[in-house]
Design a protein around this motif. Structure first.
Motif, PDB file in Angstrom:
ATOM      1  N   LEU A 283    -153.552  -8.581  32.111  1.00  0.00           N
ATOM      2  CA  LEU A 283    -152.499  -8.011  33.146  1.00  0.00           C
ATOM      3  C   LEU A 283    -152.093  -6.430  32.167  1.00  0.00           C
ATOM      4  N   VAL A 285    -148.843  -4.379  32.580  1.00  0.00           N
ATOM      5  CA  VAL A 285    -147.058  -3.844  32.597  1.00  0.00           C
ATOM      6  C   VAL A 285    -146.991  -2.394  32.456  1.00  0.00           C
ATOM      7  N   LYS A 291    -147.129   1.753  28.025  1.00  0.00           N
ATOM      8  CA  LYS A 291    -148.183   0.486  28.448  1.00  0.00           C
ATOM      9  C   LYS A 291    -148.064  -1.015  27.776  1.00  0.00           C
ATOM     10  N   TRP A 294    -151.324  -7.621  28.393  1.00  0.00           N
ATOM     11  CA  TRP A 294    -150.872  -9.158  28.640  1.00  0.00           C
ATOM     12  C   TRP A 294    -152.272  -9.831  28.437  1.00  0.00           C
ATOM     13  N   LEU A 315    -143.017 -10.227  32.902  1.00  0.00           N
ATOM     14  CA  LEU A 315    -144.136 -10.072  33.389  1.00  0.00           C
ATOM     15  C   LEU A 315    -143.604  -9.902  34.889  1.00  0.00           C
ATOM     16  N   TYR A 318    -146.212  -6.920  37.175  1.00  0.00           N
ATOM     17  CA  TYR A 318    -148.091  -6.734  36.441  1.00  0.00           C
ATOM     18  C   TYR A 318    -148.660  -6.222  37.081  1.00  0.00           C
ATOM     19  N   ARG A 319    -149.747  -5.818  36.797  1.00  0.00           N
ATOM     20  CA  ARG A 319    -150.941  -5.193  37.644  1.00  0.00           C
ATOM     21  C   ARG A 319    -151.835  -5.978  37.348  1.00  0.00           C
TER      22      ARG A 319
END
Length: 573
Positions: A283, A285, A291, A294, A315, A318-319
């Motif tokens: 992931l 963030v 940036k 994770w 998170l 998150y994407r």
């Protein structure tokens, strides 16, 4: 009601774009007609069902002490900007401008409007608690409208909002509404389950969803058959499946796994159970300072719970990482990722079960290689530990009273404890006994009025059509005279029975169209009226009428003199 004066427009076949059974049957039964993508005309037959649903909801809301009002469909942007939801709601909220260029929302919900109303009208603790509700059109610009009324863009919803002096009062109001919802769904005659849920975009501290049980439901409901535990899978607590971590017993070995990028294939190649493998999910963030990447670790047979992942500190926004980001941080493509020797530092989160695993298999951050015998501390630092997986059938129930089962459900209601989520942003305060301003504590409570129709059908249908519960059926009883337009005796008895039932408050329709028996029966079985009485010349000569319940496979003869009492008993049952 006489059929000749009503509007009946049944179809033999559903349109080709109808997807699920409720969508097909509502179109075939002439209850809805598509106007545009996710937008429907509610035809007279369908509207009768909607009005019956609304009546039950109103009665129980009023009984619970809620007060009905009506808030506008179009809402000023300024209110949504106060709470920050003007930007957070995203494209699902339709925004429009008036002739002066001012921004408005076509309401998807009414937290902001009702909070504005209450902060204006409520000044003293003596005016609390209060609970306002309305039944109003909503609009949500779904990316892909589907399933008829189940996932449409325009729909009707009952939403209620309670305001209290303190948390204890809010919790009491919440319980009152919860109990009212149980009564409502019992009166609908539907099999349902209330489950603990995630609050999502609404915010707040706790909530329950009400689901109609149906195999076609979009939601997975987790429950314990031997206790009262129940939750949406998004909120179901997943206990660790390994009670404590065993000491390392194997060396760390970089093992060739050519073209084996999935845990299932790696386990098969190595001759190990899938439960010995660990999968990696990356992931990203975005932060002001740069940036963050994770790495989330799950056992090979488990799936990520995206809602839970969003609750891990850090998170929230998150994407999923792109393939280029994965290569930059790990030095390899997806399928061979792991927590050991990453190319650039990453934040590692292990699911509770993974955190207690020893001698496991994970990616080696090199294509066509995995590590076997991986262990925490010796080979990599301790991770952040969090519940980030979906539960599976057979997991231990969080209440310690058995194991979990899963069934499908259709969400039709949701109750939230909002606390001061909106009152704080909008400065909705009252003066307490000491004359000091205090934030009101809020709850909100929604029922998808039009969605109830689709959910009820998904639970109640057969190969002939809909089977409505009597409480929300468009008509309770249908009279089907054989040759109404040709047989005076049949016509006279049908008219007499119809007048008697109407006089006794029965919601009855007389099919006086002169249709052939097969076509007439097919229409009413498709429409789903619960009780049918057939008046025929042969039966009249024998002094009897034919009764058949919608779920029954054969008719029952009933003496003409007893038919009124018989029907009243059926309706009461």
């Amino acid at each position: 009601m006489r059929a000749s004066r009503f509007f009946i427009s049944t179809l033999k076949e559903a349109p080709s774009d109808a997807e699920i059974i409720s969508h097909k049957l509502m179109l075939r039964a002439g209850m809805i007609k598509r106007l545009g993508s996710g937008i429907y005309n509610y035809m007279p037959m369908g509207l009768r069902v909607i009005r019956k649903v609304e009546a039950i909801v109103r009665e129980e809301m009023n009984r619970a002490g809620a007060v009905e009002l009506l808030m506008p469909l179009v809402q000023p942007a300024e209110l949504w900007q106060e709470t920050g939801r003007w930007d957070k709601m995203g494209p699902e909220m339709m925004r429009v401008k008036d002739r002066h260029g001012r921004d408005y929302a076509i309401q998807p919900t009414s937290e902001e409007v009702v909070t504005d109303l209450v902060r204006t009208e409520i000044k003293s603790y003596r005016q609390l608690p209060v609970n306002f509700y309305h039944i109003q059109t909503k609009f949500r610009d779904e990316r892909r409208p589907r399933f008829g009324l189940m996932r449409g863009r325009e729909f009707t919803m009952k939403d209620a909002y309670s305001f209290d002096r303190n948390v204890e009062g809010m919790q009491q109001s919440y319980r009152i509404m919860y109990d009212a919802y149980v009564r409502i769904f019992n009166r609908f005659g539907l099999q349902f389950r209330a489950v603990a849920a995630d609050n999502g975009a609404i915010g707040g501290s706790g909530s329950h969803e009400f689901h109609v049980i149906a195999d076609t439901g979009e939601d997975a409901l987790v429950y314990c058959p031997s206790s009262d535990y129940a939750a949406n899978i998004e909120a179901a607590d997943a206990l660790p499946l390994i009670s404590m971590r065993a000491p390392a017993a194997q060396p760390l070995v970089k093992t060739p796994t050519p073209e084996k990028s999935k845990c299932e294939d790696v386990a098969a190649l190595l001759g190990l159970p899938l439960t010995r493998t660990v999968k990696s999910i990356v992931l990203a963030v975005e932060k002001n300072e740069g940036k963050e990447i994770w790495l989330l670790l799950l056992r090979g047979d488990h799936e990520l719970n995206e809602v839970k992942a969003g609750k891990v500190p850090g998170l929230g926004e998150y994407r999923f990482a792109s393939e280029s980001e994965i290569f930059e941080w790990f030095g390899t493509k997806p399928g061979y990722l792991g927590p050991i020797n990453t190319k650039k530092p990453v934040k590692i989160v292990a699911d509770r079960t993974v955190a207690n695993m020893s001698d496991f298999v994970c990616g080696a951050n090199e294509e066509d290689f995995h590590y076997t015998g991986a262990n925490w501390v010796r080979d990599m630092p301790e991770p952040v530990v969090a519940d980030i997986r979906n539960v599976v059938e057979g997991d231990a129930s969080p209440d310690g009273k058995g194991t979990l089962a899963i069934q499908r459900g259709i969400e039709v209601g949701h109750v939230f404890q909002l606390g001061d989520r909106y009152s704080r942003d909008m400065k909705a305060t009252y003066l307490d006994e000491g004359g000091k301003p205090q934030l009101m504590q809020m709850g909100c409570y929604g029922i998808g009025i039009t969605r109830i129709l689709g959910a009820a059908i998904e639970q109640n249908f057969d190969d002939k059509g809909i089977i409505w519960p009597a409480s929300i059926a468009p008509f309770e009883v249908v009279l089907c005279p054989m040759g109404y337009d040709r047989n005076e005796a049949v016509k006279a008895e049908a008219d007499k029975l119809y007048d008697g039932l109407v006089a006794n408050g029965v919601d009855v329709i007389l099919d006086d169209r002169g249709e052939r028996p097969g076509a007439m029966f097919a229409d009413w079985e498709l429409i789903g009226v619960p009780h049918r009485i057939v008046i025929g010349d042969r039966g009249l000569k024998e002094g009897a009428l034919e009764y058949q319940g919608r779920r029954e496979t054969s008719p029952t003869p009933v003496p003409i003199s007893q038919i009124g009492e018989f029907i009243r008993a059926k309706l009461a049952g």
